[in-house]
Write a protein that holds these residues in place. Structure first.
Motif, PDB file in Angstrom:
ATOM      1  N   ASP A  13       2.212 -28.291  21.292  1.00 29.00           N
ATOM      2  CA  ASP A  13       0.951 -27.597  21.576  1.00 29.00           C
ATOM      3  C   ASP A  13      -0.014 -28.374  22.472  1.00 29.00           C
ATOM      4  O   ASP A  13      -1.222 -28.428  22.189  1.00 29.00           O
ATOM      5  CB  ASP A  13       0.263 -27.214  20.256  1.00 29.00           C
ATOM      6  CG  ASP A  13       1.096 -26.276  19.394  1.00 29.00           C
ATOM      7  OD1 ASP A  13       2.256 -26.003  19.762  1.00 29.00           O
ATOM      8  OD2 ASP A  13       0.608 -25.826  18.349  1.00 29.00           O
ATOM      9  N   PHE A  18      -6.470 -26.781  23.042  1.00 31.95           N
ATOM     10  CA  PHE A  18      -6.486 -27.925  22.124  1.00 31.95           C
ATOM     11  C   PHE A  18      -6.917 -29.220  22.823  1.00 31.95           C
ATOM     12  O   PHE A  18      -7.065 -30.255  22.174  1.00 31.95           O
ATOM     13  CB  PHE A  18      -5.113 -28.131  21.477  1.00 31.95           C
ATOM     14  CG  PHE A  18      -4.685 -27.008  20.575  1.00 31.95           C
ATOM     15  CD1 PHE A  18      -5.514 -26.565  19.552  1.00 31.95           C
ATOM     16  CD2 PHE A  18      -3.464 -26.381  20.749  1.00 31.95           C
ATOM     17  CE1 PHE A  18      -5.129 -25.517  18.724  1.00 31.95           C
ATOM     18  CE2 PHE A  18      -3.069 -25.333  19.917  1.00 31.95           C
ATOM     19  CZ  PHE A  18      -3.906 -24.902  18.905  1.00 31.95           C
ATOM     20  N   LEU A  24     -10.587 -24.943  20.817  1.00 29.33           N
ATOM     21  CA  LEU A  24     -10.361 -25.748  19.605  1.00 29.33           C
ATOM     22  C   LEU A  24     -10.047 -27.172  20.075  1.00 29.33           C
ATOM     23  O   LEU A  24      -9.115 -27.815  19.595  1.00 29.33           O
ATOM     24  CB  LEU A  24      -9.187 -25.127  18.840  1.00 29.33           C
ATOM     25  CG  LEU A  24      -9.070 -25.251  17.328  1.00 29.33           C
ATOM     26  CD1 LEU A  24     -10.420 -24.994  16.644  1.00 29.33           C
ATOM     27  CD2 LEU A  24      -8.049 -24.247  16.810  1.00 29.33           C
ATOM     28  N   ASP A  51       1.296 -22.713  20.852  1.00 34.15           N
ATOM     29  CA  ASP A  51       0.637 -21.743  20.001  1.00 34.15           C
ATOM     30  C   ASP A  51       0.353 -20.552  20.911  1.00 34.15           C
ATOM     31  O   ASP A  51      -0.223 -20.727  21.997  1.00 34.15           O
ATOM     32  CB  ASP A  51      -0.674 -22.396  19.514  1.00 34.15           C
ATOM     33  CG  ASP A  51      -1.038 -22.056  18.097  1.00 34.15           C
ATOM     34  OD1 ASP A  51      -0.139 -21.788  17.281  1.00 34.15           O
ATOM     35  OD2 ASP A  51      -2.252 -22.057  17.801  1.00 34.15           O
ATOM     36  N   HIS A  53      -0.966 -16.750  20.535  1.00 35.93           N
ATOM     37  CA  HIS A  53      -1.462 -15.739  19.605  1.00 35.93           C
ATOM     38  C   HIS A  53      -1.877 -14.432  20.293  1.00 35.93           C
ATOM     39  O   HIS A  53      -2.483 -14.460  21.366  1.00 35.93           O
ATOM     40  CB  HIS A  53      -2.698 -16.271  18.875  1.00 35.93           C
ATOM     41  CG  HIS A  53      -2.444 -17.452  17.985  1.00 35.93           C
ATOM     42  ND1 HIS A  53      -1.392 -17.523  17.106  1.00 35.93           N
ATOM     43  CD2 HIS A  53      -3.131 -18.616  17.833  1.00 35.93           C
ATOM     44  CE1 HIS A  53      -1.444 -18.672  16.449  1.00 35.93           C
ATOM     45  NE2 HIS A  53      -2.485 -19.360  16.878  1.00 35.93           N
ATOM     46  N   TRP A  67      -9.879 -20.368  11.992  1.00 35.87           N
ATOM     47  CA  TRP A  67     -10.068 -20.897  13.346  1.00 35.87           C
ATOM     48  C   TRP A  67     -10.788 -19.913  14.272  1.00 35.87           C
ATOM     49  O   TRP A  67     -10.608 -18.702  14.141  1.00 35.87           O
ATOM     50  CB  TRP A  67      -8.709 -21.230  13.974  1.00 35.87           C
ATOM     51  CG  TRP A  67      -7.840 -22.131  13.167  1.00 35.87           C
ATOM     52  CD1 TRP A  67      -6.672 -21.784  12.558  1.00 35.87           C
ATOM     53  CD2 TRP A  67      -8.067 -23.505  12.860  1.00 35.87           C
ATOM     54  NE1 TRP A  67      -6.148 -22.877  11.899  1.00 35.87           N
ATOM     55  CE2 TRP A  67      -6.984 -23.945  12.068  1.00 35.87           C
ATOM     56  CE3 TRP A  67      -9.081 -24.423  13.191  1.00 35.87           C
ATOM     57  CZ2 TRP A  67      -6.892 -25.247  11.598  1.00 35.87           C
ATOM     58  CZ3 TRP A  67      -8.978 -25.726  12.719  1.00 35.87           C
ATOM     59  CH2 TRP A  67      -7.895 -26.133  11.935  1.00 35.87           C
ATOM     60  N   HIS A  70      -8.083 -18.854  19.704  1.00 39.64           N
ATOM     61  CA  HIS A  70      -7.538 -19.919  20.550  1.00 39.64           C
ATOM     62  C   HIS A  70      -6.126 -19.526  20.980  1.00 39.64           C
ATOM     63  O   HIS A  70      -5.458 -18.749  20.303  1.00 39.64           O
ATOM     64  CB  HIS A  70      -7.496 -21.252  19.786  1.00 39.64           C
ATOM     65  CG  HIS A  70      -6.627 -21.195  18.571  1.00 39.64           C
ATOM     66  ND1 HIS A  70      -7.068 -20.701  17.367  1.00 39.64           N
ATOM     67  CD2 HIS A  70      -5.321 -21.522  18.386  1.00 39.64           C
ATOM     68  CE1 HIS A  70      -6.081 -20.741  16.490  1.00 39.64           C
ATOM     69  NE2 HIS A  70      -5.008 -21.226  17.078  1.00 39.64           N
ATOM     70  N   LYS A  94       5.094 -19.810  19.276  1.00 45.08           N
ATOM     71  CA  LYS A  94       4.939 -19.544  17.839  1.00 45.08           C
ATOM     72  C   LYS A  94       3.571 -18.937  17.594  1.00 45.08           C
ATOM     73  O   LYS A  94       2.664 -19.074  18.416  1.00 45.08           O
ATOM     74  CB  LYS A  94       5.129 -20.826  17.037  1.00 45.08           C
ATOM     75  CG  LYS A  94       4.144 -21.901  17.425  1.00 45.08           C
ATOM     76  CD  LYS A  94       4.518 -23.235  16.813  1.00 45.08           C
ATOM     77  CE  LYS A  94       3.524 -24.302  17.237  1.00 45.08           C
ATOM     78  NZ  LYS A  94       2.129 -24.004  16.939  1.00 45.08           N
ATOM     79  N   GLU A 101       0.979 -16.988  10.348  1.00 47.40           N
ATOM     80  CA  GLU A 101       0.643 -18.295  10.907  1.00 47.40           C
ATOM     81  C   GLU A 101       1.920 -19.116  10.973  1.00 47.40           C
ATOM     82  O   GLU A 101       2.720 -19.105  10.035  1.00 47.40           O
ATOM     83  CB  GLU A 101      -0.403 -18.993  10.023  1.00 47.40           C
ATOM     84  CG  GLU A 101      -0.837 -20.365  10.521  1.00 47.40           C
ATOM     85  CD  GLU A 101      -1.461 -20.377  11.916  1.00 47.40           C
ATOM     86  OE1 GLU A 101      -0.749 -20.020  12.880  1.00 47.40           O
ATOM     87  OE2 GLU A 101      -2.643 -20.740  12.032  1.00 47.40           O
ATOM     88  N   TYR A 103       2.587 -22.909  11.982  1.00 36.52           N
ATOM     89  CA  TYR A 103       2.211 -24.227  12.490  1.00 36.52           C
ATOM     90  C   TYR A 103       3.437 -24.992  13.003  1.00 36.52           C
ATOM     91  O   TYR A 103       3.327 -25.812  13.891  1.00 36.52           O
ATOM     92  CB  TYR A 103       1.511 -25.047  11.395  1.00 36.52           C
ATOM     93  CG  TYR A 103       0.077 -24.651  11.076  1.00 36.52           C
ATOM     94  CD1 TYR A 103      -0.780 -24.172  12.058  1.00 36.52           C
ATOM     95  CD2 TYR A 103      -0.426 -24.806   9.780  1.00 36.52           C
ATOM     96  CE1 TYR A 103      -2.098 -23.838  11.762  1.00 36.52           C
ATOM     97  CE2 TYR A 103      -1.741 -24.482   9.472  1.00 36.52           C
ATOM     98  CZ  TYR A 103      -2.576 -24.002  10.461  1.00 36.52           C
ATOM     99  OH  TYR A 103      -3.878 -23.687  10.165  1.00 36.52           O
ATOM    100  N   ILE A 128      -0.366 -32.269  19.617  1.00 36.69           N
ATOM    101  CA  ILE A 128      -1.624 -31.893  18.978  1.00 36.69           C
ATOM    102  C   ILE A 128      -1.356 -30.760  17.973  1.00 36.69           C
ATOM    103  O   ILE A 128      -0.603 -29.843  18.310  1.00 36.69           O
ATOM    104  CB  ILE A 128      -2.625 -31.358  20.032  1.00 36.69           C
ATOM    105  CG1 ILE A 128      -2.609 -32.253  21.303  1.00 36.69           C
ATOM    106  CG2 ILE A 128      -4.028 -31.252  19.473  1.00 36.69           C
ATOM    107  CD1 ILE A 128      -3.299 -31.625  22.511  1.00 36.69           C
ATOM    108  N   ALA A 129      -1.935 -30.689  16.839  1.00 31.95           N
ATOM    109  CA  ALA A 129      -2.781 -31.700  16.236  1.00 31.95           C
ATOM    110  C   ALA A 129      -2.014 -32.384  15.094  1.00 31.95           C
ATOM    111  O   ALA A 129      -1.265 -31.730  14.371  1.00 31.95           O
ATOM    112  CB  ALA A 129      -4.054 -31.056  15.673  1.00 31.95           C
ATOM    113  N   TYR A 132      -2.056 -30.614  11.702  1.00 33.67           N
ATOM    114  CA  TYR A 132      -1.631 -29.215  11.582  1.00 33.67           C
ATOM    115  C   TYR A 132      -0.226 -29.034  12.170  1.00 33.67           C
ATOM    116  O   TYR A 132       0.773 -29.139  11.463  1.00 33.67           O
ATOM    117  CB  TYR A 132      -2.673 -28.269  12.212  1.00 33.67           C
ATOM    118  CG  TYR A 132      -3.960 -28.343  11.437  1.00 33.67           C
ATOM    119  CD1 TYR A 132      -4.112 -27.619  10.254  1.00 33.67           C
ATOM    120  CD2 TYR A 132      -4.983 -29.212  11.818  1.00 33.67           C
ATOM    121  CE1 TYR A 132      -5.263 -27.735   9.490  1.00 33.67           C
ATOM    122  CE2 TYR A 132      -6.140 -29.333  11.062  1.00 33.67           C
ATOM    123  CZ  TYR A 132      -6.271 -28.591   9.894  1.00 33.67           C
ATOM    124  OH  TYR A 132      -7.402 -28.718   9.134  1.00 33.67           O
ATOM    125  N   CYS A 133      -0.147 -28.770  13.462  1.00 31.21           N
ATOM    126  CA  CYS A 133       1.159 -28.390  13.998  1.00 31.21           C
ATOM    127  C   CYS A 133       2.109 -29.567  14.168  1.00 31.21           C
ATOM    128  O   CYS A 133       3.325 -29.390  14.032  1.00 31.21           O
ATOM    129  CB  CYS A 133       0.974 -27.601  15.286  1.00 31.21           C
ATOM    130  SG  CYS A 133       0.274 -25.963  14.935  1.00 31.21           S
TER     131      CYS A 133
END
Ligand code: VGL
Ligand code: ZN
Length: 191
Positions: A13, A18, A24, A51, A53, A67, A70, A94, A101, A103, A128-129, A132-133
């Motif tokens: 990511d 990011f 974000l 990521d 979305h 969140w 993003h 993803k 979700e 991650y 990143i991050a 999280y991911c």
């Protein structure tokens, strides 16, 4: 210097949203780009996860998620950093289902099978991050049976709660992953 036969680099990511200035943006996260580019020259396969979305994804605050919007598909914020895009052999998207979700880059993407088909046994994970991911992707890599190494100086954490990034690295170590500096992995200073 580690044995890098049968190794994939997974850049998690590294996307505009990011990076500093993004929706974000993770402070200092642009430092991951140079070590990832350099590591990419040492491995058999380079994977970039992103990521990706839809506009009303369940992780967004308007949908009750944690969140701000993003990495929305077809917006500049979803773009991979151009230097990462340039070295990636495989791009894994993803979070494309509005109600899920994801991650981890391994979650429903077929990535483990793709890597095995290419003879990969070891995964070097950066990006990143951390909390999280990167965490989710590294834990999944361990669970899938890959020898897993997270690059300490090529990850950055959101650290919503102070220490989240460090706790994520502990979780990865507990799952059998290793956490190493880039120099330890390739055995030389950056070129
Ligand atoms: C991520 C928060 C929301 C990540 C993705 O890539 O770590 N963090 N979606
Ligand atoms: Zn997301």
């Amino acid at each position: 210097m580690l044995d890098l036969a049968g190794t994939a680099l997974i850049a998690v990511d590294v996307q505009s949203d990011f990076l500093p200035g993004g929706a974000l943006g993770v402070p200092g996260a642009d430092v991951v780009v140079a070590p990832i580019r350099e590591l990419a020259t040492h491995v058999n396969v380079v994977v970039a996860t992103r990521d990706f979305h839809p506009p009303r994804h369940c992780s967004f605050t308007a949908q009750g998620g944690p969140w701000p919007p993003h990495c929305v598909i077809a917006t500049p914020g979803a773009a991979l950093h151009p230097d990462i895009d340039a070295v990636a052999h495989v791009i894994v998207s993803k979070g494309t289902d509005p109600s899920l979700e994801q991650y981890s880059g391994f979650d429903g993407t077929g990535l483990a099978g793709l890597l095995r088909a290419r003879g990969v046994r070891q995964a070097i994970i950066a990006g990143i991050a951390t909390d999280y991911c990167v965490r989710a992707t590294a834990l999944a890599a361990c669970a899938e049976g890959f020898a897993t190494i997270v690059v300490l100086d090529a990850v950055r954490a959101v650290d919503l709660r102070p220490g989240d990034g460090d706790r994520a690295l502990d979780d990865i170590r507990s799952a059998g992953g290793r956490v190493c500096t880039r120099a330890k992995i390739v055995g030389c200073p950056p070129g």
